[in-house]
Motif scaffolding. Structure first.
Motif, mmCIF file in Angstrom:
data_model
loop_
_atom_site.group_PDB
_atom_site.id
_atom_site.type_symbol
_atom_site.label_atom_id
_atom_site.label_comp_id
_atom_site.label_asym_id
_atom_site.label_seq_id
_atom_site.Cartn_x
_atom_site.Cartn_y
_atom_site.Cartn_z
ATOM 1 N N ASP A 7 78.517 142.644 -1.464
ATOM 2 C CA ASP A 7 79.800 142.601 -0.746
ATOM 3 C C ASP A 7 80.415 143.994 -0.825
ATOM 4 O O ASP A 7 80.232 144.698 -1.832
ATOM 5 N N TYR A 8 81.161 144.361 0.192
ATOM 6 C CA TYR A 8 81.812 145.672 0.194
ATOM 7 C C TYR A 8 83.319 145.450 0.281
ATOM 8 O O TYR A 8 83.805 144.819 1.221
ATOM 9 N N VAL A 9 84.017 145.924 -0.745
ATOM 10 C CA VAL A 9 85.475 145.759 -0.793
ATOM 11 C C VAL A 9 86.126 147.111 -0.529
ATOM 12 O O VAL A 9 85.836 148.083 -1.223
ATOM 13 N N ARG A 10 86.973 147.162 0.477
ATOM 14 C CA ARG A 10 87.701 148.399 0.753
ATOM 15 C C ARG A 10 89.107 148.229 0.185
ATOM 16 O O ARG A 10 89.934 147.511 0.757
ATOM 17 N N ALA A 11 89.352 148.862 -0.964
ATOM 18 C CA ALA A 11 90.642 148.690 -1.629
ATOM 19 C C ALA A 11 91.706 149.514 -0.916
ATOM 20 O O ALA A 11 91.462 150.652 -0.522
ATOM 21 N N ASP A 53 85.149 150.268 -2.776
ATOM 22 C CA ASP A 53 85.360 151.623 -2.251
ATOM 23 C C ASP A 53 86.803 152.052 -2.550
ATOM 24 O O ASP A 53 87.751 151.381 -2.139
#
Lengths: 270, 172
Positions: A7-11, A53
Motif C-alpha cells: 500500500d502507498y500512503v501519501r501523508a 511517503d
C-alpha cells in the motif's frame, strides 16, 4: 526485479505518518527520496506492506541553523543541502563529502536523513554524522528522543530506531575547524571501499572511517607525528575488523586507512 | 492523507513533456515501466533497475532522476520530461542530439536517452560548463561503447551552440 506489492500512503500531516507507523510498525517503511529504499524494494531485500511517503510535508523540508547547531529535516534532499549557502562555512565536512555521495542524478532525489536511516557502512553521510558527533532526532506518535550518532549505528544497515519511530531530522554542530574528506571507490559516486573524514579538535584530530567496520567509526587522536602516528593509525586500522569481499581485501582496506588517515591528519593540522 | 491500496490501479495525473497526462498505476509500479508499458513512451530505457547505470534518467520538476528508483504514484502532480521532449519535431534532431551524432557520442545507443536527459537538465542550469563538471555529471552513467570522450566533446559543443541559440532568440 520488481518490488513486491505494498500500500502507498501519501501523508499530508506528520501525525498521519506517525499514526500509520505506530499501528503497522515493522510492516511499514518511510519513503523519502527513495534512492536507497527503492533499490532494496526492487531487489526484494525489503518487502514492507506499506510505504509512507513523507515528501509532501513542507515542515520536514527545512534546514535550520540556530545556536551553533544545524538541523536538517527528513525531507531535505542531498542536492538542497549542497546548495545551502551556509554549508561551506558551517558544515565544511558535509560540503566536502556530498560530491562523493551517489551521483548528481541521485542527490537530486535522495535525502540526507534517508541515507542516515539506511545506515550503509560505506555511505558518506552517516560517516559525516559520526565524525561531527551529530544527533538523530527520532519521533513516534508517543515520544521524541535524540540519539547520538555513535549510539544510533549498531551494525550493517542496523540502527537503534524502533519500528514505530521515524527520523524527523538530524543535527550537526557547526564546526569552523579545518576538515578533510577522502574516499577510494571503483567509480566516483559508487559506495566507498574506504572513506575517511578528519576534523581538527582542541588538542588533535578526530578521524572517522567508513567502509571498513560494520558502522562508521570515529576516534580522537592527539597531535602525533612520525612513528607514534603510524602506530596509532595502525592500531585504529586493525581495530576496525576489516573483512575481505569482492571489492577489496581486508589488508588493502587497512592500508587505505593508514595512508589516507595520515594524509588527512596532516591536512587538518597544517 | 490518501492510501493507495496494493494490487489496485490508481489514477496518476502529471505533465509529460509539457502536456497534461493521466495514467493508472499500482503502487509498486516503477516509473520506467509506467512510461514504457502504460504510456508507450519507450524512449526511456531500463538498464540495471537499481539506480547504478543511469539509462532510465528522466527530468522530474527540472531535476535529473532515476525513473527506476521512482514509483509512478510519486510523480502525481509533477512535471516530467523524457528523451521524447529533446527533438523539436519527430523528423529533426535537437541541438544535443545533433552534437552526439556529429561526435559519434553513441554507438549502441542504450545509455544515450539517460545521458541526454542528464545533460539537458545540467546545461539549462549551467550554460557554460567546463570539461571537469561534465565528466563529473557523466559518472552517474555507464556507457560501454564510447569511452566517454566523444560524449564530453559533444556536450561541450552543444553547450556552446545552445548559448548562441539562446542569443539569437533574444536578439530576434
Amino acid at each position: 526485479m520488481k518490488a513486491a506489492a505494498f500500500d502507498y500512503v501519501r501523508a499530508e500531516h506528520l501525525d498521519e505518518a506517525l499514526d500509520v507507523l505506530g499501528r503497522e510498525g515493522s510492516d511499514a517503511r518511510i519513503i523519502a527520496g527513495g534512492q536507497s529504499l527503492m533499490a532494496m524494494l526492487n531487489m526484494r531485500l525489503a518487502k514492507p506492506r506499506t510505504l509512507i511517503d513523507i515528501m509532501r510535508l513542507p515542515e520536514l523540508a527545512r534546514i535550520e541553523s540556530k545556536g551553533g547547531t544545524i538541523t536538517i529535516g527528513a525531507g531535505v534532499r542531498q542536492a538542497s543541502l549542497q546548495e545551502w549557502p551556509e554549508l561551506g562555512r558551517d558544515l565544511q565536512l558535509a560540503a566536502l563529502a556530498l560530491p562523493w555521495t551517489g551521483h548528481a542524478q541521485t542527490r537530486s532525489r535522495g535525502t540526507v536523513c534517508g541515507s542516515i536511516a539506511h545506515a550503509d557502512p560505506s555511505a558518506e553521510l552517516p560517516l559525516v554524522l559520526q565524525a561531527l558527533a551529530g544527533e538523530v532526532h527520532l519521533r513516534s506518535a508517543k515520544r521524541r528522543r535524540r540519539v547520538a550518532a555513535n549510539d544510533f549505528f549498531v551494525g550493517m544497515m542496523a540502527t537503534t530506531r524502533a519500528d514505530e519511530e521515524m527520523i524527523e531530522a538530524v543535527s550537526f554542530p557547526a564546526v569552523h575547524k579545518r576538515s578533510a574528506f577522502r574516499e577510494v571507490a571503483r567509480r566516483h559516486g559508487d559506495f566507498a571501499i574506504v572513506a575517511c573524514a578528519a576534523v581538527a579538535t582542541a588538542n588533535g584530530v578526530r578521524l572517522a572511517v567508513g567502509g571498513v567496520a560494520d558502522v562508521p567509526t570515529a576516534r580522537d587522536f592527539p597531535d602525533l607525528d612520525g612513528s607514534a602516528l603510524d602506530d596509532a593509525l595502525n592500531g585504529f586500522a586493525y581495530s576496525l575488523d576489516a573483512r575481505d569481499d569482492v571489492h577489496a581485501t581486508a589488508r588493502y582496506r587497512r592500508d587505505l586507512v593508514r595512508m589516507i588517515g595520515r594524509d588527512l591528519m596532516r591536512e587538518v593540522l597544517q | 492523507m490518501s492510501r493507495l491500496q496494493a494490487g489496485r490501479r490508481h489514477s496518476v495525473r502529471f505533465s509529460l513533456n509539457g502536456k497534461p497526462c493521466t495514467g493508472e498505476a499500482e503502487p509498486r509500479l516503477l516509473l520506467t515501466d509506467f512510461l514504457r508499458h502504460q504510456l508507450a513512451a519507450t524512449g526511456t530505457h531500463v538498464g540495471c533497475e537499481h539506480g547504478v547505470c543511469g539509462a532510465c534518467t528522466v527530468s522530474i520538476d527540472g531535476k535529473p532522476a532515476r525513473a527506476c528508483l521512482t514509483l509512478a504514484v510519486q510523480i502525481d502532480g509533477c512535471e516530467l520530461r523524457t528523451v521524447e521532449s529533446i527533438a523539436p519535431s519527430p523528423d529533426r534532431l535537437g541541438i544535443l542530439q545533433s552534437a552526439f551524432k556529429r561526435n559519434h557520442a553513441l554507438q549502441c545507443g542504450f545509455c544515450t536517452a539517460g545521458i541526454l536527459m542528464s545533460l539537458d537538465c545540467f546545461l539549462r542550469a549551467h550554460p557554460r560548463p567546463d570539461e571537469e563538471s561534465i565528466r563529473d555529471l557523466l559518472c552517474g552513467h555507464l556507457c560501454r561503447c564510447t569511452g566517454y570522450t566523444p560524449i564530453v566533446r559533444a556536450a561541450i559543443e552543444a553547450a556552446a551552440e545552445l548559448v548562441d541559440h539562446g542569443k539569437e532568440k533574444t536578439d530576434a
